[in-house]
Design a protein around this motif. Structure first.
Motif, PDB file in Angstrom:
ATOM      1  N   UNK A  97       8.465   7.861   5.453  1.00 43.96           N
ATOM      2  CA  UNK A  97       7.562   6.903   4.852  1.00 43.96           C
ATOM      3  C   UNK A  97       6.775   7.494   3.708  1.00 43.96           C
ATOM      4  N   UNK A  98       6.170   6.606   2.960  1.00 43.50           N
ATOM      5  CA  UNK A  98       5.295   6.981   1.851  1.00 43.50           C
ATOM      6  C   UNK A  98       3.872   6.547   2.150  1.00 43.50           C
ATOM      7  N   UNK A  99       2.958   7.447   1.856  1.00 44.00           N
ATOM      8  CA  UNK A  99       1.531   7.221   2.003  1.00 44.00           C
ATOM      9  C   UNK A  99       0.845   7.604   0.698  1.00 44.00           C
ATOM     10  N   UNK A 100      -0.399   7.202   0.571  1.00 43.66           N
ATOM     11  CA  UNK A 100      -1.184   7.687  -0.549  1.00 43.66           C
ATOM     12  C   UNK A 100      -2.639   7.833  -0.127  1.00 43.66           C
ATOM     13  N   UNK A 101      -3.340   8.660  -0.859  1.00 40.06           N
ATOM     14  CA  UNK A 101      -4.738   8.896  -0.537  1.00 40.06           C
ATOM     15  C   UNK A 101      -5.535   9.073  -1.819  1.00 40.06           C
ATOM     16  N   UNK A 102      -6.552   8.263  -1.936  1.00 33.21           N
ATOM     17  CA  UNK A 102      -7.515   8.406  -3.016  1.00 33.21           C
ATOM     18  C   UNK A 102      -8.591   9.356  -2.528  1.00 33.21           C
ATOM     19  N   UNK A 103      -9.027  10.210  -3.406  1.00 34.43           N
ATOM     20  CA  UNK A 103     -10.029  11.198  -3.014  1.00 34.43           C
ATOM     21  C   UNK A 103     -11.246  10.522  -2.385  1.00 34.43           C
ATOM     22  N   UNK A 104     -11.614  11.008  -1.210  1.00 32.72           N
ATOM     23  CA  UNK A 104     -12.772  10.463  -0.527  1.00 32.72           C
ATOM     24  C   UNK A 104     -12.478   9.265   0.347  1.00 32.72           C
ATOM     25  N   UNK A 136      10.180   3.780  -5.848  1.00 29.10           N
ATOM     26  CA  UNK A 136      10.172   3.231  -7.194  1.00 29.10           C
ATOM     27  C   UNK A 136       8.906   2.404  -7.343  1.00 29.10           C
ATOM     28  N   UNK A 137       8.069   2.785  -8.287  1.00 32.73           N
ATOM     29  CA  UNK A 137       6.789   2.119  -8.485  1.00 32.73           C
ATOM     30  C   UNK A 137       6.785   1.445  -9.851  1.00 32.73           C
ATOM     31  N   UNK A 138       6.666   0.140  -9.839  1.00 30.72           N
ATOM     32  CA  UNK A 138       6.646  -0.653 -11.074  1.00 30.72           C
ATOM     33  C   UNK A 138       5.307  -1.369 -11.208  1.00 30.72           C
ATOM     34  N   UNK A 139       5.069  -1.874 -12.397  1.00 35.68           N
ATOM     35  CA  UNK A 139       3.847  -2.644 -12.673  1.00 35.68           C
ATOM     36  C   UNK A 139       2.618  -1.894 -12.181  1.00 35.68           C
ATOM     37  N   UNK A 140       2.540  -0.638 -12.537  1.00 40.15           N
ATOM     38  CA  UNK A 140       1.482   0.220 -12.023  1.00 40.15           C
ATOM     39  C   UNK A 140       0.109  -0.235 -12.499  1.00 40.15           C
ATOM     40  N   UNK A 141      -0.869  -0.015 -11.630  1.00 42.70           N
ATOM     41  CA  UNK A 141      -2.255  -0.391 -11.888  1.00 42.70           C
ATOM     42  C   UNK A 141      -3.133   0.850 -11.778  1.00 42.70           C
ATOM     43  N   UNK A 142      -4.304   0.766 -12.339  1.00 45.10           N
ATOM     44  CA  UNK A 142      -5.204   1.915 -12.253  1.00 45.10           C
ATOM     45  C   UNK A 142      -5.537   2.247 -10.801  1.00 45.10           C
ATOM     46  N   UNK A 143      -5.571   1.234  -9.964  1.00 42.30           N
ATOM     47  CA  UNK A 143      -5.900   1.471  -8.551  1.00 42.30           C
ATOM     48  C   UNK A 143      -4.760   2.124  -7.778  1.00 42.30           C
ATOM     49  N   UNK A 144      -3.629   2.338  -8.421  1.00 39.90           N
ATOM     50  CA  UNK A 144      -2.532   3.088  -7.798  1.00 39.90           C
ATOM     51  C   UNK A 144      -2.723   4.594  -7.962  1.00 39.90           C
ATOM     52  N   UNK A 145      -3.722   4.975  -8.700  1.00 40.84           N
ATOM     53  CA  UNK A 145      -4.015   6.399  -8.867  1.00 40.84           C
ATOM     54  C   UNK A 145      -4.389   7.016  -7.520  1.00 40.84           C
ATOM     55  N   UNK A 146      -3.645   8.043  -7.138  1.00 43.37           N
ATOM     56  CA  UNK A 146      -3.832   8.665  -5.827  1.00 43.37           C
ATOM     57  C   UNK A 146      -2.896   9.860  -5.719  1.00 43.37           C
ATOM     58  N   UNK A 147      -3.036  10.579  -4.621  1.00 41.59           N
ATOM     59  CA  UNK A 147      -2.033  11.573  -4.254  1.00 41.59           C
ATOM     60  C   UNK A 147      -1.073  10.895  -3.288  1.00 41.59           C
TER      61      UNK A 147
END
Length: 124
Positions: A35-42, A82-93
């Motif tokens: 699976x894929x996960x993401x984490x925004x700092x904090x 595959x990530x399309x139509x990226x948004x600023x809120x997709x910023x993460x690790x």
């Protein structure tokens, strides 16, 4: 030692695309699925999408549905995002994870292996 190695992170513009890859060094490490996960700092790590060895795909995060697509190459022990139509809120690790043995129930809550993460930065 089992390792998961992510790649493909980096910077993109709003509306752009990126493709992440994650290779498992052991076939047995992901015998259930990955699976894929993401984490925004904090913030807490959030689950995005999962895929089993039987190609059952679940998109868990509504905000990425229709924009992010998980796939796999079983011969290479690799999954992709595959990530399309990226948004600023997709910023993460972004992290990949793997579950060994059998998939039962909500198997994604018990991942056995984790990658070290790849950062993604989306700018406007």
């Amino acid at each position: 030692e089992v390792m998961l190695v992510e790649s493909g992170g980096g910077s993109a513009q709003v509306g752009g695309s990126l493709t992440l890859s994650c290779v498992a060094t052991s076939h047995a490490a992901a015998s259930c699925g990955m699976g894929w996960y993401r984490q925004v700092q904090g913030q807490r790590r959030e689950l995005l999408s999962t895929i089993t060895k039987d190609d059952d795909i679940i998109t868990h995060r509504p905000s990425v549905k229709g924009r992010f697509t998980v796939s796999q190459d079983k011969a290479k022990n690799t999954i992709y995002l595959q990530m399309n139509s990226l948004r600023t809120e997709d910023t993460a690790v972004y992290y990949c994870a793997a579950k060994r043995y059998y998939c039962t129930g909500s198997w994604w809550f018990g991942m056995d292996y984790w990658g070290s993460g790849t950062p993604v930065t989306i700018s406007s």
